[in-house]
Scaffold this active site. Structure first.
Site, PDB file in Angstrom:
ATOM      1  N   PRO A  83     -43.420 -18.201  -5.590  1.00 25.29           N
ATOM      2  CA  PRO A  83     -43.421 -18.566  -7.014  1.00 25.29           C
ATOM      3  C   PRO A  83     -43.031 -17.377  -7.877  1.00 25.29           C
ATOM      4  O   PRO A  83     -43.715 -16.353  -7.871  1.00 25.29           O
ATOM      5  CB  PRO A  83     -44.874 -18.989  -7.266  1.00 25.29           C
ATOM      6  N   CYS A  84     -41.939 -17.500  -8.589  1.00 21.18           N
ATOM      7  CA  CYS A  84     -41.448 -16.356  -9.376  1.00 21.18           C
ATOM      8  C   CYS A  84     -42.436 -15.974 -10.472  1.00 21.18           C
ATOM      9  O   CYS A  84     -42.478 -14.827 -10.911  1.00 21.18           O
ATOM     10  CB  CYS A  84     -40.082 -16.664  -9.985  1.00 21.18           C
ATOM     11  N   GLN A  85     -43.274 -16.948 -10.912  1.00 16.95           N
ATOM     12  CA  GLN A  85     -44.225 -16.633 -11.984  1.00 16.95           C
ATOM     13  C   GLN A  85     -45.186 -15.531 -11.575  1.00 16.95           C
ATOM     14  O   GLN A  85     -45.655 -14.762 -12.408  1.00 16.95           O
ATOM     15  CB  GLN A  85     -45.027 -17.888 -12.361  1.00 16.95           C
ATOM     16  N   ALA A  86     -45.483 -15.443 -10.283  1.00 14.71           N
ATOM     17  CA  ALA A  86     -46.408 -14.403  -9.822  1.00 14.71           C
ATOM     18  C   ALA A  86     -45.881 -13.024 -10.170  1.00 14.71           C
ATOM     19  O   ALA A  86     -46.629 -12.150 -10.619  1.00 14.71           O
ATOM     20  CB  ALA A  86     -46.612 -14.532  -8.316  1.00 14.71           C
ATOM     21  N   PHE A  87     -44.579 -12.819  -9.986  1.00  9.32           N
ATOM     22  CA  PHE A  87     -43.998 -11.506 -10.269  1.00  9.32           C
ATOM     23  C   PHE A  87     -43.846 -11.271 -11.768  1.00  9.32           C
ATOM     24  O   PHE A  87     -43.948 -10.146 -12.230  1.00  9.32           O
ATOM     25  CB  PHE A  87     -42.644 -11.378  -9.573  1.00  9.32           C
TER      26      PHE A  87
END
Length: 350
Positions: A83-87
């Site tokens: 999940p790109c939101q984590a980064f």
């Protein structure tokens, strides 16, 4: 080469690795996988021999117990989507309190403890521009901080690898040792086209996939056809087209049947005779039989075969869930092309 597959979905990377094990002299062995969605996991278990493998399920819960990570067998390669939101939360104070931040911390814990030589992760292409490029920079720095000397990325489009679907995805490649390699789409496509033999399913266009005897339930009713074939309103308008030789990007929400400017629809004229109505007026199309993709066809557009679909259905996975899984999946052929380029053609592990 021993690997784990995180956020595995229905096993796009694993399917590719299984093909490579059969096709080449480079074996791949999965020792663990994680997938929190029970429906996706049902499809996964129905199609792969997971005997003796660690089923991590919810990666956050798994990594909460340090012993779980310590007891993982050693592995060379970490594969998966993420999940790109984590980064994107990396720089925010509340990042690790957020569920997505906890996912990032889970990846951190695995990398810190197991130190795999290589990491290959996939995400949507738009992550390059997300937050004006800051998210991309955070991702690259995250892996460099974990002592990966080579950290790079490449954007690959599914249609370049024998699957008639426009689907551009970014792939991050990390190595503990310095690499001097050409990591470009051109080089990976060139290598793929030069492979003498493989067991992948490839198609020249969507017509090679579309079945000619679809059940009536897949056809658009007269009522919904007017909405789906419409271009939208003055506030949001996009040209609706059907009968595309190369399918639009499959989405996880295709089961909701979006307009024909977003999802894929096909007329009987196209399916049975090859006559495309791509530019035919909607007034004419209203009188034509038009249908959506069947879930088995959606899976084929991602490189999974009929047997894969049949096994999932036999395991009780609904067509609704298979549409969602198709839209979320990593294209098998794209994963195969990248892994072949890195570990069979270039042999970066040597």
């Amino acid at each position: 080469m021993r690997y784990i597959e995180l956020f595995s979905g229905i096993g796009g990377f694993r399917n590719a690795a299984d093909h490579l094990t059969v096709d080449t002299d480079q074996p791949f062995e999965c020792i663990a996988f994680s997938e929190i969605d029970r429906h996706a996991k049902s499809t996964y278990l129905a199609n792969y021999n997971t005997e003796g493998e660690v089923q991590m399920d919810d990666i956050i819960s798994f990594t909460d117990e340090k012993k779980n990570i310590e007891n993982l067998p050693d592995f060379d390669l970490l594969l998966g989507g993420f999940p790109c939101q984590a980064f994107s939360l990396l720089g925010k104070q509340l990042g690790l309190e957020d569920e997505r931040g906890k996912i990032l911390f889970s990846i951190h814990e695995i990398l810190k403890e197991k130190q795999p030589e290589f990491v290959v992760l996939e995400n949507v292409r738009n992550i390059i521009k997300h937050d004006k490029g800051k998210t991309l920079e955070l991702i690259i720095n995250f892996f460099r901080e974990h002592k990966y000397k080579y950290v790079n990325y490449v954007v690959l489009d599914t249609q370049s690898f024998g699957l008639p679907q426009r689907r551009s995805r970014i792939f991050f490649v990390c190595s503990k040792k310095e690499l001097e390699i050409e990591l470009t789409e051109e080089a990976i496509v060139r290598n793929f086209n030069n492979i003498d033999h493989h067991g992948l399913h490839t198609y020249s266009n969507v017509l090679d996939i579309l079945g000619k005897d679809a059940d009536q339930k897949y056809y658009l009713s007269e009522k919904i056809k007017h909405t789906i074939l419409d271009g939208g309103s003055k506030n949001f308008w996009s040209k609706s087209q059907i009968d595309l030789d190369i399918a639009r990007t499959l989405t996880a929400t295709m089961v909701k049947m979006h307009r024909a400017c977003q999802d894929n629809y096909y007329s009987d004229d196209y399916i049975l005779t090859g006559q495309s109505h791509m530019d035919t007026s909607k007034e004419v199309l209203f009188k034509k039989p038009v249908r959506r993709l069947m879930p088995s066809e959606a899976l084929k557009l991602q490189g999974f075969d009929q047997v894969f679909f049949d096994r999932a259905r036999a395991a009780g996975v609904s067509e609704h869930q298979l549409y969602k899984q198709s839209g979320n999946a990593l294209s098998v052929n794209t994963g195969y092309a990248l892994l072949h380029y890195l570990f069979v053609h270039l042999r970066i592990q040597d």
